[in-house]
Design a protein around this motif. Structure first.
Motif, PDB file in Angstrom:
ATOM      1  N   LEU A   2      -2.498 -18.015   4.181  1.00  6.26           N
ATOM      2  CA  LEU A   2      -2.745 -17.350   2.903  1.00  6.26           C
ATOM      3  C   LEU A   2      -3.245 -15.917   3.062  1.00  6.26           C
ATOM      4  O   LEU A   2      -3.476 -15.235   2.061  1.00  6.26           O
ATOM      5  CB  LEU A   2      -3.772 -18.157   2.092  1.00  6.26           C
ATOM      6  CG  LEU A   2      -3.315 -19.556   1.639  1.00  6.26           C
ATOM      7  CD1 LEU A   2      -4.453 -20.281   0.940  1.00  6.26           C
ATOM      8  CD2 LEU A   2      -2.099 -19.454   0.723  1.00  6.26           C
ATOM      9  N   HIS A   3      -3.419 -15.458   4.298  1.00 11.70           N
ATOM     10  CA  HIS A   3      -3.892 -14.090   4.500  1.00 11.70           C
ATOM     11  C   HIS A   3      -2.856 -13.098   3.968  1.00 11.70           C
ATOM     12  O   HIS A   3      -1.644 -13.292   4.143  1.00 11.70           O
ATOM     13  CB  HIS A   3      -4.144 -13.831   5.987  1.00 11.70           C
ATOM     14  CG  HIS A   3      -4.929 -12.579   6.236  1.00 11.70           C
ATOM     15  ND1 HIS A   3      -4.362 -11.322   6.193  1.00 11.70           N
ATOM     16  CD2 HIS A   3      -6.250 -12.391   6.500  1.00 11.70           C
ATOM     17  CE1 HIS A   3      -5.278 -10.418   6.434  1.00 11.70           C
ATOM     18  NE2 HIS A   3      -6.446 -11.031   6.628  1.00 11.70           N
ATOM     19  N   PRO A   4      -3.296 -12.028   3.312  1.00 15.47           N
ATOM     20  CA  PRO A   4      -2.344 -11.045   2.766  1.00 15.47           C
ATOM     21  C   PRO A   4      -1.353 -10.515   3.792  1.00 15.47           C
ATOM     22  O   PRO A   4      -0.199 -10.242   3.466  1.00 15.47           O
ATOM     23  CB  PRO A   4      -3.252  -9.932   2.233  1.00 15.47           C
ATOM     24  CG  PRO A   4      -4.542 -10.622   1.919  1.00 15.47           C
ATOM     25  CD  PRO A   4      -4.684 -11.704   2.942  1.00 15.47           C
ATOM     26  N   ALA A   5      -1.775 -10.374   5.036  1.00 20.26           N
ATOM     27  CA  ALA A   5      -0.865  -9.873   6.077  1.00 20.26           C
ATOM     28  C   ALA A   5       0.279 -10.851   6.311  1.00 20.26           C
ATOM     29  O   ALA A   5       1.449 -10.456   6.429  1.00 20.26           O
ATOM     30  CB  ALA A   5      -1.629  -9.639   7.378  1.00 20.26           C
ATOM     31  N   THR A   6      -0.070 -12.150   6.378  1.00 19.35           N
ATOM     32  CA  THR A   6       0.973 -13.165   6.579  1.00 19.35           C
ATOM     33  C   THR A   6       1.903 -13.235   5.384  1.00 19.35           C
ATOM     34  O   THR A   6       3.134 -13.310   5.533  1.00 19.35           O
ATOM     35  CB  THR A   6       0.329 -14.546   6.822  1.00 19.35           C
ATOM     36  OG1 THR A   6      -0.545 -14.467   7.949  1.00 19.35           O
ATOM     37  CG2 THR A   6       1.392 -15.600   7.086  1.00 19.35           C
ATOM     38  N   LEU A   7       1.329 -13.196   4.180  1.00 22.13           N
ATOM     39  CA  LEU A   7       2.154 -13.263   2.966  1.00 22.13           C
ATOM     40  C   LEU A   7       3.072 -12.044   2.870  1.00 22.13           C
ATOM     41  O   LEU A   7       4.232 -12.166   2.461  1.00 22.13           O
ATOM     42  CB  LEU A   7       1.253 -13.360   1.730  1.00 22.13           C
ATOM     43  CG  LEU A   7       0.396 -14.627   1.633  1.00 22.13           C
ATOM     44  CD1 LEU A   7      -0.511 -14.560   0.407  1.00 22.13           C
ATOM     45  CD2 LEU A   7       1.270 -15.877   1.575  1.00 22.13           C
ATOM     46  N   THR A   8       2.562 -10.890   3.276  1.00 14.74           N
ATOM     47  CA  THR A   8       3.400  -9.678   3.276  1.00 14.74           C
ATOM     48  C   THR A   8       4.543  -9.815   4.273  1.00 14.74           C
ATOM     49  O   THR A   8       5.690  -9.458   3.972  1.00 14.74           O
ATOM     50  CB  THR A   8       2.545  -8.446   3.624  1.00 14.74           C
ATOM     51  OG1 THR A   8       1.544  -8.279   2.627  1.00 14.74           O
ATOM     52  CG2 THR A   8       3.407  -7.183   3.694  1.00 14.74           C
ATOM     53  N   ASN A   9       4.239 -10.348   5.443  1.00 14.68           N
ATOM     54  CA  ASN A   9       5.288 -10.534   6.449  1.00 14.68           C
ATOM     55  C   ASN A   9       6.331 -11.542   5.979  1.00 14.68           C
ATOM     56  O   ASN A   9       7.535 -11.357   6.211  1.00 14.68           O
ATOM     57  CB  ASN A   9       4.673 -10.989   7.772  1.00 14.68           C
ATOM     58  CG  ASN A   9       3.892  -9.886   8.453  1.00 14.68           C
ATOM     59  OD1 ASN A   9       4.191  -8.704   8.283  1.00 14.68           O
ATOM     60  ND2 ASN A   9       2.883 -10.253   9.228  1.00 14.68           N
ATOM     61  N   LEU A  10       5.889 -12.615   5.325  1.00 16.32           N
ATOM     62  CA  LEU A  10       6.838 -13.594   4.781  1.00 16.32           C
ATOM     63  C   LEU A  10       7.747 -12.952   3.748  1.00 16.32           C
ATOM     64  O   LEU A  10       8.960 -13.205   3.727  1.00 16.32           O
ATOM     65  CB  LEU A  10       6.072 -14.768   4.167  1.00 16.32           C
ATOM     66  CG  LEU A  10       5.519 -15.802   5.145  1.00 16.32           C
ATOM     67  CD1 LEU A  10       4.547 -16.741   4.436  1.00 16.32           C
ATOM     68  CD2 LEU A  10       6.645 -16.612   5.782  1.00 16.32           C
ATOM     69  N   ASP A  11       7.172 -12.119   2.889  1.00 16.29           N
ATOM     70  CA  ASP A  11       7.986 -11.437   1.879  1.00 16.29           C
ATOM     71  C   ASP A  11       9.004 -10.508   2.539  1.00 16.29           C
ATOM     72  O   ASP A  11      10.163 -10.421   2.098  1.00 16.29           O
ATOM     73  CB  ASP A  11       7.089 -10.627   0.926  1.00 16.29           C
ATOM     74  CG  ASP A  11       6.339 -11.513  -0.068  1.00 16.29           C
ATOM     75  OD1 ASP A  11       6.793 -12.663  -0.284  1.00 16.29           O
ATOM     76  OD2 ASP A  11       5.333 -11.072  -0.623  1.00 16.29           O
ATOM     77  N   LYS A  12       8.582  -9.804   3.583  1.00 14.68           N
ATOM     78  CA  LYS A  12       9.504  -8.917   4.291  1.00 14.68           C
ATOM     79  C   LYS A  12      10.635  -9.715   4.925  1.00 14.68           C
ATOM     80  O   LYS A  12      11.814  -9.329   4.841  1.00 14.68           O
ATOM     81  CB  LYS A  12       8.762  -8.111   5.358  1.00 14.68           C
ATOM     82  CG  LYS A  12       7.880  -7.006   4.805  1.00 14.68           C
ATOM     83  CD  LYS A  12       7.159  -6.254   5.908  1.00 14.68           C
ATOM     84  CE  LYS A  12       8.092  -5.389   6.718  1.00 14.68           C
ATOM     85  NZ  LYS A  12       7.383  -4.546   7.697  1.00 14.68           N
ATOM     86  N   LEU A  13      10.297 -10.827   5.545  1.00 17.41           N
ATOM     87  CA  LEU A  13      11.312 -11.649   6.203  1.00 17.41           C
ATOM     88  C   LEU A  13      12.286 -12.237   5.192  1.00 17.41           C
ATOM     89  O   LEU A  13      13.488 -12.325   5.452  1.00 17.41           O
ATOM     90  CB  LEU A  13      10.635 -12.750   7.017  1.00 17.41           C
ATOM     91  CG  LEU A  13       9.883 -12.246   8.262  1.00 17.41           C
ATOM     92  CD1 LEU A  13       8.996 -13.338   8.841  1.00 17.41           C
ATOM     93  CD2 LEU A  13      10.868 -11.749   9.313  1.00 17.41           C
ATOM     94  N   LYS A  14      11.777 -12.638   4.024  1.00 19.64           N
ATOM     95  CA  LYS A  14      12.673 -13.102   2.958  1.00 19.64           C
ATOM     96  C   LYS A  14      13.589 -11.977   2.515  1.00 19.64           C
ATOM     97  O   LYS A  14      14.786 -12.185   2.282  1.00 19.64           O
ATOM     98  CB  LYS A  14      11.856 -13.603   1.761  1.00 19.64           C
ATOM     99  CG  LYS A  14      11.128 -14.914   1.983  1.00 19.64           C
ATOM    100  CD  LYS A  14      10.305 -15.276   0.740  1.00 19.64           C
ATOM    101  CE  LYS A  14       9.463 -16.507   0.961  1.00 19.64           C
ATOM    102  NZ  LYS A  14       8.612 -16.805  -0.224  1.00 19.64           N
ATOM    103  N   GLY A  15      13.007 -10.769   2.405  1.00 25.48           N
ATOM    104  CA  GLY A  15      13.798  -9.611   1.998  1.00 25.48           C
ATOM    105  C   GLY A  15      14.904  -9.275   2.976  1.00 25.48           C
ATOM    106  O   GLY A  15      15.937  -8.722   2.593  1.00 25.48           O
ATOM    107  N   PHE A  16      14.704  -9.615   4.257  1.00 20.01           N
ATOM    108  CA  PHE A  16      15.739  -9.393   5.266  1.00 20.01           C
ATOM    109  C   PHE A  16      16.861 -10.423   5.157  1.00 20.01           C
ATOM    110  O   PHE A  16      17.869 -10.324   5.859  1.00 20.01           O
ATOM    111  CB  PHE A  16      15.147  -9.476   6.677  1.00 20.01           C
ATOM    112  CG  PHE A  16      14.136  -8.413   6.998  1.00 20.01           C
ATOM    113  CD1 PHE A  16      14.093  -7.225   6.287  1.00 20.01           C
ATOM    114  CD2 PHE A  16      13.217  -8.600   8.022  1.00 20.01           C
ATOM    115  CE1 PHE A  16      13.156  -6.252   6.583  1.00 20.01           C
ATOM    116  CE2 PHE A  16      12.273  -7.630   8.335  1.00 20.01           C
ATOM    117  CZ  PHE A  16      12.242  -6.450   7.608  1.00 20.01           C
ATOM    118  N   GLY A  17      16.667 -11.436   4.311  1.00 21.20           N
ATOM    119  CA  GLY A  17      17.686 -12.475   4.152  1.00 21.20           C
ATOM    120  C   GLY A  17      17.379 -13.759   4.891  1.00 21.20           C
ATOM    121  O   GLY A  17      18.183 -14.693   4.865  1.00 21.20           O
TER     122      GLY A  17
END
Length: 400
Positions: free
Chosen positions: A129-144
């Motif tokens: 739930l850390h913002p850094a992890t959530l940001t990375n998950l969003d980036k990875l989703k954005g990459f497809g």
């Protein structure tokens, strides 16, 4: 559906690495060919010998294969796979993936892979739930990349919460669904509308809405990934497409969108009308900017062309139309009425009353209603996942 499929499994350093053995066994039992890449830290949790024995293939851990100087070619690995699954995906590895860091064979292969990539995160709940992890998950989703969500339960720390790697029995259906939809829409011509339309008041001002186009663009990508030939008619939107198989046509006004749709519709198998079209426009659009002369100004508004209704009237046997309804009250009743009046085969309903749904969000919460008034409700998901749910529903309807 996994018979003879080539699965490249990445295993990261996590206590959940023990689950990789069970996952490999299930994949091999289902008929898949499995190759495993491990990070150095993963080897501290489970031995390469275990996974090599179960996969019936050597486990790869480094670029250099032996003292003779032979190497494990990460490019070839990325090209070999039908899908790459990283399970467990640690916070460390996901952070590197999200930022293009490439310091081991697994990461080099990920950056070279042309196949779909799925990640099954595993970590303690506070890390998850850390913002850094959530940001990375969003980036990875954005990459497809597709995220196979972590599950809720007791964690290695003794805490209870979300962070457990998805069970192998839950990962297998995700892979099966992926291969079930690949080329499921091959040779289908799909028309999709997205974004808002703008109706000019004068050269500077317009009537419009807050639609970003995210939902329609995600649907276009999902349909193209299933083999469809997609023509996307987009109102004003800053978005771009990552799938080169989608043909995009940019328009501004409702009339322009209608003409673009009309030019495609007769040769279209499926139309998905996700655009938030302006219902009214000024009766007169001034040629010059209106000057501020008084405290008030009156605009005479007239209806725009009802694109959905017009296409519904033209629909021939064998064609399918999927409509959208964004409602604020009497949601289901209003959506069902649109199915009837606009000759839809099904409608996607979402409500502005649901937190995280509607314009501007990266998430959406929908219900899909068919002509028989059967309703299927979905949880709040990313718009990429929602798009896949919509496409899966269409594929299922075509198979009936």
């Amino acid at each position: 559906m996994l018979q003879n499929k080539k699965i490249l499994l990445g295993v990261c350093g996590s206590i959940a690495a023990y689950k990789a053995a069970h996952l490999v066994r299930l994949l091999v039992k289902a008929g898949a060919e499995v190759k495993v890449i491990m990070t150095a830290s993963a080897s501290e949790f489970i031995t390469p010998l275990t996974l090599a024995t179960l996969s019936k293939n050597p486990v790869l851990t480094a670029f250099v294969k032996n003292k003779a100087g032979e190497w494990n070619n990460h490019v070839e690995l990325g090209l070999w796979a039908d899908v790459m699954v990283i399970a467990p995906a640690s916070a460390n590895t996901m952070a590197k993936m999200a930022n293009g860091i490439c310091d081991n064979l697994l990461l080099a292969t990920y950056l070279s892979a042309r196949c779909p990539v799925m990640l099954a995160p595993a970590m303690d709940l506070d890390m998850y739930l850390h913002p850094a992890t959530l940001t990375n998950l969003d980036k990875l989703k954005g990459f497809g990349n597709q995220i196979i969500e972590a599950e809720y339960g007791e964690l290695a720390s003794g805490l209870v919460g979300k962070g457990r790697m998805a069970e192998p029995e839950h990962i297998l259906p995700v892979l099966s669904r992926h291969f079930n939809t690949v080329n499921a829409l091959l040779d289908k011509r799909i028309l999709i509308t997205a974004g808002p339309t703008y109706e000019a008041i004068d050269p500077v001002r317009f009537i419009g809405n807050h639609s970003s186009g995210k939902m329609g663009y995600a649907i276009a990508e999902a349909a193209a990934e299933c083999g469809a030939k997609v023509h996307l008619v987009s109102g004003p939107s800053p978005l771009s497409l990552s799938n080169n198989n989608v043909e995009i046509e940019h328009v501004t006004s409702t009339e322009e969108m209608y003409e673009a749709c009309l030019g495609q519709f007769d040769n279209t198998d499926i139309s998905i009308l996700a655009a938030a079209v302006a219902d009214y426009k000024p009766s007169i659009s001034e040629k010059q900017k209106i000057k501020k002369k008084s405290d008030t100004i009156n605009l005479d508004l007239i209806k725009t062309t009802d694109i959905a209704a017009q296409l519904g009237q033209r629909k021939k046997e064998g064609q399918m139309i999927v409509g959208f309804a964004l409602e604020t009250e009497n949601e289901q009743a209003n959506a069902i009425k649109k199915i009837e009046t606009k000759n839809f085969d099904m409608i996607v309903l979402n409500s502005l009353n649901n937190k995280g749904a509607g314009f501007g969000y990266d998430t959406n919460k929908i219900s899909i209603i068919d002509k028989e008034n059967n309703v299927r409700d979905f949880e709040l998901k990313s718009k990429k996942e929602v798009a896949q749910d919509i496409i899966d529903t269409i594929i299922h309807a075509l198979d009936e």
